[in-house]
Scaffold this motif. Structure first.
Motif: not given
Length: 485
Positions: A359-362, A424-427, A451-457
């Motif tokens: 996945s793309p890194s921030p 727990v995995l998020l998308v 994490t929420l931040e990574d999923a949203k980004e």
């Protein structure tokens, strides 16, 4: 207990493991008088219950239950859900191993019982530290068909779909925003039942099926938002679609004011649709009946009451990480081919890694600071007055992108699943309201984050990439900065 019940429970016992055993289910059946059978990966308890006469309960009586412990079964679950009312049918999804698949569907005999179940059992601690999610479940009877030739009319699409699938009731086709003589390249096909829609999808989805020489795209249509009648009785905003892009808010306000001058409070137009706000509900309802089907600037408009967003419910679902009640979407992460949004072609493989996944890194943030001296004059500004190079976050870029195109802000919907090691995995799924009726109704990456931040980004980056590809509005320099490692 009759022989059919015994055969059914014997079939169930072959796949049961752990503390759950045949005796527990037999005791539940003897106590309630319900039948229990297992078929097609699910175990049905009831449907109908003992002594039931007449048709099954109407739509709106079923709830979806998620995050069920994998070693929990009907003898524990049914008594919990009986607190909300009489159960018509309880369907627990099962694995071949004997564990449940973590979710179930509970149909009550009335809508009121289903709503009560959502109120009292959503986020209910069913075991110490284990909280279930409960939300309304809707049988989806509508398919999204993409890559349709734009010159085809509704009647042609309807006739063709009736030839290749069974149970077609209607076809919904929207005219192009720029050329009203053409469709938008997609249609929604309504079927007589969820089963008919599912069978049609199974036939059409392999990707090799063609209509008029074109390979079509097929997926479940996102179900319409359900709003309770009491809320709808207070709505005084009209949703107007099929407008010309050139039609102005002033024109719309003037047209809707014709039947009663001064009735319209304000108008908000976005691309080829608009929201018309009235001072009084009575005027809104009257205007809807008068204006539906009328022509404005040569376009025949459709007018309905706008459906308000239940912010509390949406926020609660985000916190609980609930999955869409659409049963086909529940296994979105179990089958990779099901995880892509409604796009033509496969989403690209993105570079770099995020939480061990491709996945793309921030982007790296330029952390430059300057001293703030007493008396320094500060000027209030809007973030939208800045240039794109002031943003390092893809989430901010996406918001900026929508604003610059006069679109409503992006809508983020959070989903979760559990990995094999218990994480727990998020998308996030992103909906861009201004283009939600186009060939792409939503954007969702095919990777999960912890994490929420990574999923949203990640979701924002994924959306920007697709928007750029479809609309060619972002610069190459911008993407070099967003995707840099």
């Amino acid at each position: 207990m009759n022989e059919e019940n015994i055969d059914g429970i014997n079939g169930c016992s072959k796949v049961r493991t752990g503390t759950q055993n045949e005796a527990a289910l037999l005791a539940l059946m003897e106590k309630t008088g319900y039948n229990m059978v297992q078929e097609n990966g699910q175990r049905k308890f009831g449907g109908p219950p003992p002594g039931w006469e007449g048709p099954p309960p109407p739509r709106g009586c079923e709830v979806f239950v998620g995050k069920i412990p994998r070693d929990m079964y009907e003898d524990e679950l049914v008594p919990v859900f009986e607190r909300a009312g009489k159960i018509y049918e309880f369907r627990l999804m099962m694995e071949f191993s004997g564990e449940n698949r973590g979710y179930a569907f509970v149909m009550y005999t009335t809508k009121e019982e289903a709503q009560l179940a959502i109120r009292i059992l959503n986020n209910y601690e069913i075991r110490p530290g284990k909280f279930i999610g409960v939300c309304v479940s809707l049988d989806n009877c509508r398919l999204f068909i993409g890559a349709i030739p734009k010159e085809k009319k509704k009647e042609e699409i309807l006739d063709e779909m009736k030839k290749v699938t069974e149970g077609v009731v209607d076809v919904i086709v929207y005219p192009s925003a720029t050329d009203k003589t053409k469709n938008r390249g997609f249609a929604f096909v309504e079927y007589e039942s969820h089963r008919a829609a599912a069978m049609a999808r199974r036939k059409l989805i392999p990707g090799t099926f063609q209509l008029w020489g074109h390979t079509i795209q097929v997926d479940w249509a996102d179900p319409e938002k359900e709003v309770d009648e009491e809320t709808m009785q207070r709505v005084k905003v009209l949703y107007v679609r099929n407008l010309m892009i050139s039609t102005t808010e002033e024109t719309i306000k003037a047209e809707f004011n014709k039947f009663k001058p001064g009735a319209v409070e304000r108008v908000k137009k976005l691309r080829d649709y608009a929201f018309v706000h009235f001072f009084n509900r009575e005027d809104a309802v009257a205007a809807m009946s008068v204006m539906n089907g009328k022509c404005i600037d040569g376009a025949s408009i459709e007018v309905t009451l706008a459906k308000p967003v239940n912010k509390e419910s949406t926020w609660r679902q985000h916190l609980n990480g609930q999955i869409s009640p659409n049963s086909e979407n529940l296994i979105v992460f179990a089958n990779k081919e099901e995880s892509h949004p409604k796009t033509l072609g496969k989403p690209p493989t993105l570079p770099a890694r995020l939480n061990g996944q491709h996945s793309p890194s921030p982007p790296e943030i330029e952390r430059c600071t300057y001293p703030f001296f007493p008396g320094t004059k500060l000027t209030p500004i809007s973030m939208y007055s800045l240039k794109s190079n002031h943003f390092n976050s893809a989430v901010m870029h996406l918001d900026y992108y929508c604003n610059k195109n006069n679109w409503a802000p992006p809508e983020y919907y959070l989903y979760s699943t559990t990995s094999q090691d218990g994480k727990v995995l998020l998308v996030y799924k992103i909906v861009i309201p201004a283009i939600a009726n186009g060939s792409q109704s939503y954007f969702m990456p095919d990777k999960l984050c912890t994490t929420l931040e990574d999923a949203k980004e990640l979701a924002a980056q994924f959306t920007l990439l697709h928007l750029d590809r479809e609309h060619s509005l972002f610069s190459l320099d911008l993407y070099r900065r967003i995707w840099r490692k």
